[in-house]
Every structure is written in C-alpha cells, then in structure tokens.
Design a protein around this motif. Structure first.
Motif, short mmCIF file in Angstrom:
data_model
loop_
_atom_site.label_atom_id
_atom_site.label_comp_id
_atom_site.label_asym_id
_atom_site.label_seq_id
_atom_site.Cartn_x
_atom_site.Cartn_y
_atom_site.Cartn_z
N ASP A 8 0.85 -1.19 0.00
CA ASP A 8 0.00 0.00 0.00
C ASP A 8 0.88 1.23 0.00
O ASP A 8 1.73 1.41 0.89
N PRO A 13 2.14 -0.39 7.70
CA PRO A 13 0.99 -1.31 7.80
C PRO A 13 0.20 -1.25 9.09
O PRO A 13 -0.79 -1.97 9.22
N HIS A 16 -3.64 -0.64 8.82
CA HIS A 16 -4.35 -1.75 8.20
C HIS A 16 -4.41 -2.96 9.13
O HIS A 16 -5.40 -3.70 9.12
N LEU A 19 -7.31 -2.32 11.51
CA LEU A 19 -8.59 -2.60 10.85
C LEU A 19 -8.79 -4.09 10.67
O LEU A 19 -9.91 -4.61 10.86
N ALA A 20 -7.72 -4.79 10.30
CA ALA A 20 -7.82 -6.25 10.13
C ALA A 20 -8.13 -6.94 11.45
O ALA A 20 -8.86 -7.94 11.48
N LEU A 101 -8.80 5.52 7.66
CA LEU A 101 -7.73 5.64 8.64
C LEU A 101 -7.48 7.07 9.13
O LEU A 101 -6.66 7.27 10.03
N LYS A 150 0.23 6.35 8.77
CA LYS A 150 0.51 6.91 7.46
C LYS A 150 1.82 7.67 7.52
O LYS A 150 2.19 8.20 8.57
N HIS A 208 3.84 -7.47 10.42
CA HIS A 208 3.25 -7.41 9.08
C HIS A 208 3.80 -8.52 8.18
O HIS A 208 3.04 -9.22 7.50
#
Length: 608
Positions: A8, A13, A16, A19-20, A101, A150, A208
């Motif tokens: 991404d 990561p 993400h 969220l996962a 995010l 980010k 990750h």
C-alpha cells in the motif's frame, strides 16, 4: 484475513493491521473485494466490527482536544469550546464513521501532543516520577503509532521532537541541575522519543511480514529474493532448484529495476542477446540489442558478454540464483545491458525495450539483473536437460533473506510506489481545501436519495482559518513591541502563547504544506489532520482576545455574545448538513439543491 502479501503506497501497515484486527474479531473471512467506494457489503462482512476502531478513534479525539487545551493552561470553558467544535465538525464525523484511517491518524497525533504536554507540565514539579515516565514513554509510543498509520504522521512526530529538543536545550542551560541529572534527563528523552519509536516501527513491519506470508498480486513489484520468501508464487516455482549458476545452466533473467513493469530478459525462442552498432529504436542514444540464428550474415558475431556480480562481498563469491545481482557488459564495446523502460511498438509486441548503454551514467537498477528460474541438466538433448533437475545446493531464501533486508526493500518500495496519477472525479488541490470548494460523495442509497458526503462545517473551517491569521498577526505585533521593550503579556502568558502557536500553527503547517510538493492524487480528507490543529487554536485565540484585547466590560460582553453566536451558527450548519453526514434521511430534490451551497459541490440528485 487471507494472509496474502500486499503493498500500500499510503504508508506503513499499522493502520491496516488495526482494521484487520477488527475484522478478525468480527469473524471476517476476507472474502470481499474492496475495489469500489460505495459498493454494497455482502453478508459475510462484519461492518460493525470493521468500523469500530475508526469510530472509537473519532470519539476519543473529542475529550483529547479538551485535555490538550487544559494542559496549555487555558480555561475549562475554552477547552469545552474546542471539544464542541471537534464534536460538530461534519467532515470529522463522516470520516470516523467509515472504514478509513484518517480518524485513527488524528487520534494518535492528538495523543502524541497530549502526552508530551502532560510530561512537560510534570517536568516542572515531579521529574522521574511514575507519571512522568508514563507520559514520556506514551509520547514515544503514540508518535510511533502516528507514523505507523501513514507516512504523513512523521511530520507530527518531527514537530513533537522539535519542541522536545528546544525544551531539552533549555534544560541543559539550567544551572540548578547537576551534570548527572542533565545527562539522565537527556538519556530518558532519547530512549523514549527516539529508540522506542524506531523499535516499534520495526515491530509493525515484523508483525506485518509474519502475518502476510503468502504470495499475492503485489509480489511482482518486489525483488525475486523477496518473492521467493513468500509461500506460493515464485517460491513454488523455484523450490529445489540449484543455488549456484554454472556453465550450461538454463536460467530466466529478471530486471531488478521492475519499472514501469516487471521485465524478464527474453527473445522468444532465441536466448543469447547480440549487440551491434545500430541505434536502439526508441532510445537512439543507446545501441540496439537483438538476437539472431543465422550466422551467415554480413555483421560479425558480437554475442560475447562479461558478467559482473554487483552485490558480491568478496572475489570468491559465485553467481547465485535469486540472491546475486549481476550486470552484463558487452566485451567488444563495454556497453551495459539495460532496461530502457520504453514500450516497443506493435512489431515488438508492446514489450519493454532492452538496450546497450554505451555511455554509462553510473550505477542504476535498470542495468542490474538476477536469475529467477534455474535448470541444470547433464543430457545433451534439450528436452531431456529440461527434465533433469540436479540440486547440489538447495535454495532456502527464507533463511538467507533477513528481516532487515526484507524491511529495507519493503520500505523503499512503499516510498517509491507511484499510484495511478489519473484525475479522479473527486480529486482536489490543497488550495481548494482551505475554502471547502470540494466534497466527496461516499455513498448513495440504491433506491432513495439518502447519501453520505465528506463535507466540512463551513463555519468552523472559515473561523479556524481566521483564527490562525489572527494568531499570526498578533504574534508579529507582539514581537515588534517586545523589540521596543514593550511587553503586552506577562512572561508566562507569552511563553504559553508561543507554545500554543508552535503546536497548533505548526501542526497545521506540517500536515498541510507538504501536499503542495506531492505528485499524487489528492482528496479533501487529506486536509483533516491539519484542520484538527486549526480547530484547537480557534477557542484559545478567542480566550486570548477576550482576556487581553477587550479593554472594558462592555467590550467583553459584546465579544462573548459574538462568540456564542458563532458557536450557534456552527451548530446550525452541523444540523443542516446532518443528512449528508449520516446518510439516514432521504431528501427531496429541492432539499438537496438547497444544500448545494457552492457550485463546486457535487450533490447527487436522481433523475426520475
């Protein structure tokens, strides 16, 4: 969910993974394609658990705004004003209600600032206490999480780090502290604000890479060694093949550069490249590289190339499958085999052009190749040789490629990844964000006119921008008068004023100005972290004006009435835009047109 590797370009990561985690706790199996905004979710998608984290982050940002204003020694009323503005800002609400995010990024940014302010205030009366250590360590943890969400988070981290460096510099000059005490203070800050963020950042990538261990569609961007370390894909193809390349080996050669697309050196049935003194078709400054079968031709055979191992650690290193990066130097001309990156016309099947770079401009990845597939057989018959696989040394990239090697490559690919720069319907420029000249339509109900838009509270946006201009002008005026030895503010209030501006104006600047230098498609939601710092500044400027610029009680009462009217206007705008924020109300065509306050706003109206 499926543990498939992906890349991404938005950043690290950690976001993400959070969220996962929500999806995992909700029983999500990963069987849904996230390829279209506004698409209807299938029954297997636990929307509630996936939206929980962004929603909590958005909710907790409100009390954190309150706490930040209090830690800057402003009144409870001012802190309540900041919390209220955060609570009724439509764009922040919309972004925190969806699986996005930005709200998480804002949460950790505010947590970084709040933690450091609490630590800084404890420094004055209880250094090295448990609370002192807690807030200092939490500052480092929050900063690492901000960067882990980010890449833009690094600017907030650098802002906090800069303020900490200034405070540390003043600490060094404090004559009341011993040398040992100063050293302990600096060491504690270095560990908490430098070592901990770096370690946690590495930890994000370590987890990750452990979780995403299976080959996926993004593999081709990575190097052959990285691909071979994943389950399936290249690892399945190269399993059991010889490690050392020898005379008689049959190999496939892949360009290390991998841009604009992954490229393998080939010439269909003919495998030996030949170079001659003819300009390349698309790169006339370089020489053409081609292949031929018939040796009874006018041009001399110039198919001898010298192989050089680029990443060899010693002269004894040998050519290894996947691991070795090599370049090919033409013996006759010293030209280097290079991927030009240009696509050949239809007669070249639109494949990428390979040339001989005679005037080498130094090392570049486009000149480097590595072996992926490797076969070696004893038989003289080609078909039999292809069936014979002799493996004197087994290839085990998972052990040869260290975590730091994978981390470095993944980090570089993320930074260099260029997404599709084509214009998007809802893309915008940074200048359009200031005046809220754009919006984003996130969702439209399949049958009714209910819809969700990313639209800001125009009163809050305008007031926040005005507050920052006011702060800048007042600060410039105070500096001029202080230069003339006229101090309008007591020293403690002046220092508080400076710290407020550094955090809020600085936070706005570092989260906004870098977008002017970015070559990527931008959207309105990119402005939200910067807007948050502006919102924090607004009530503090209002209190400052009331405390120090209103000369009489009448002026103070009139100004307070104007402030109440401003807050009431913001609440009214919030309530008016509420149907577009929550998408829970179907509006008529006339009502939708009435909400289109600017011609540039794209409010969706169904044609019956």
């Amino acid at each position: 969910m499926k543990r498939i590797f992906f890349l991404d370009g938005s950043g690290p990561p950690f976001g993400h993974m959070l969220l996962a985690l929500g999806g995992y706790l909700g029983g999500f199996d990963g069987n849904f394609l996230w390829n279209r905004i506004g698409a209807e979710y299938s029954n297997n998608v636990p929307v509630w658990s996936l939206r929980l984290l962004p929603a909590l982050a958005g909710a907790f940002s409100v009390p954190m705004a309150y706490q930040i204003v209090l830690e800057l020694n402003f009144s409870h009323c001012t802190a309540m004003g900041a919390a209220l503005l955060m609570l009724i800002e439509n764009a922040l609400i919309t972004q925190s209600r969806l699986i996005l995010l930005e709200s998480v990024l804002i949460f950790f940014s505010l947590l970084s600032v709040l933690s450091y302010l609490k630590f800084s205030n404890l420094q004055k009366h209880s250094p090295f206490s448990r609370s002192w250590w807690f807030w200092l360590v939490l500052t480092g943890v929050a900063c690492s999480c901000t960067v882990g969400i980010k890449y833009m988070g690094i600017f907030t981290y650098l802002l906090v780090l800069s303020i900490a460096a200034v405070h540390a510099w003043h600490l060094i000059g404090d004559q009341t502290l011993s040398n040992v005490s100063v050293f302990c203070h600096l060491l504690a800050r270095a560990v908490a604000l430098l070592v901990i963020p770096v370690v946690m950042y590495l930890l994000f990538f370590y987890v990750h890479l452990i979780l995403l261990c299976r080959s996926g569609p993004h593999d081709q961007i990575m190097s052959s060694a990285f691909q071979a370390s994943l389950e399936g894909g290249l690892a399945r193809i190269t399993r059991g093949q010889p490690l050392e390349v020898a005379y008689g080996s049959q190999v496939t050669l892949r360009s290390v550069f991998g841009k604009p697309l992954p490229c393998w050196l080939h010439s269909h049935k003919n495998t030996y490249p030949m170079m001659h003194d003819v300009a390349a078709p698309l790169s006339p400054h370089a020489q053409e590289v081609s292949c031929y079968i018939d040796y009874n031709i006018s041009m001399p055979a110039q198919n001898l190339w010298r192989l050089e191992i680029v990443n060899r650690e010693s002269d004894k290193d040998i050519w290894k499958t996947i691991m070795s990066e090599v370049r090919f130097v033409h013996v006759n001309t010293s030209a280097i085999l290079k991927l030009s990156g240009a696509h050949l016309p239809d007669w070249g099947f639109r494949q990428l052009e390979v040339v001989g770079e005679k005037l080498s401009r130094g090392f570049h990845e486009s000149m480097v190749w590595n072996v992926e597939e490797h076969r070696y057989g004893k038989s003289q018959e080609q078909k039999e040789r292809e069936l014979e696989l002799r493996a004197p040394t087994q290839l085990d990239v998972s052990r040869n490629l260290s975590f730091m090697a994978r981390f470095t490559e993944l980090q570089w690919r993320m930074l260099m990844l260029r997404t599709d720069d084509s214009e998007h319907k809802y893309s915008s420029t940074p200048l359009e964000w200031l005046t809220l000249d754009t919006n984003i339509a996130y969702w439209l109900h399949p049958t009714t006119s209910a819809q969700i838009h990313l639209l800001g509270n125009i009163v809050i946006w305008a007031s926040a921008s005005l507050a920052m201009v006011t702060y800048t002008l007042l600060s410039f005026w105070y500096l001029l008068r202080r230069r003339r030895n006229i101090c309008d503010l007591p020293e403690d209030c002046w220092l508080r004023w400076l710290l407020t501006g550094t955090l809020c104006c600085g936070g706005w600047a570092v989260n906004y100005l870098p977008f002017f230098m970015m070559e990527k498609t931008l959207f309105l939601y990119h402005y939200l972290p910067a807007l948050t710092f502006q919102i924090l500044l607004l009530p503090m400027v209002l209190q400052h004006v009331n405390d120090y610029l209103c000369r009489s009680q009448l002026q103070s009462h009139v100004f307070s009435a104007l402030v109440v009217a401003g807050y009431a206007s913001a609440c009214h705008v919030f309530n008016t835009l509420r149907p577009l924020t929550y998408g829970d109300t179907s509006l008529s065509t006339s009502e939708l047109k009435a909400l289109r306050w600017k011609d540039s706003w794209d409010i969706l109206i169904r044609k019956h």
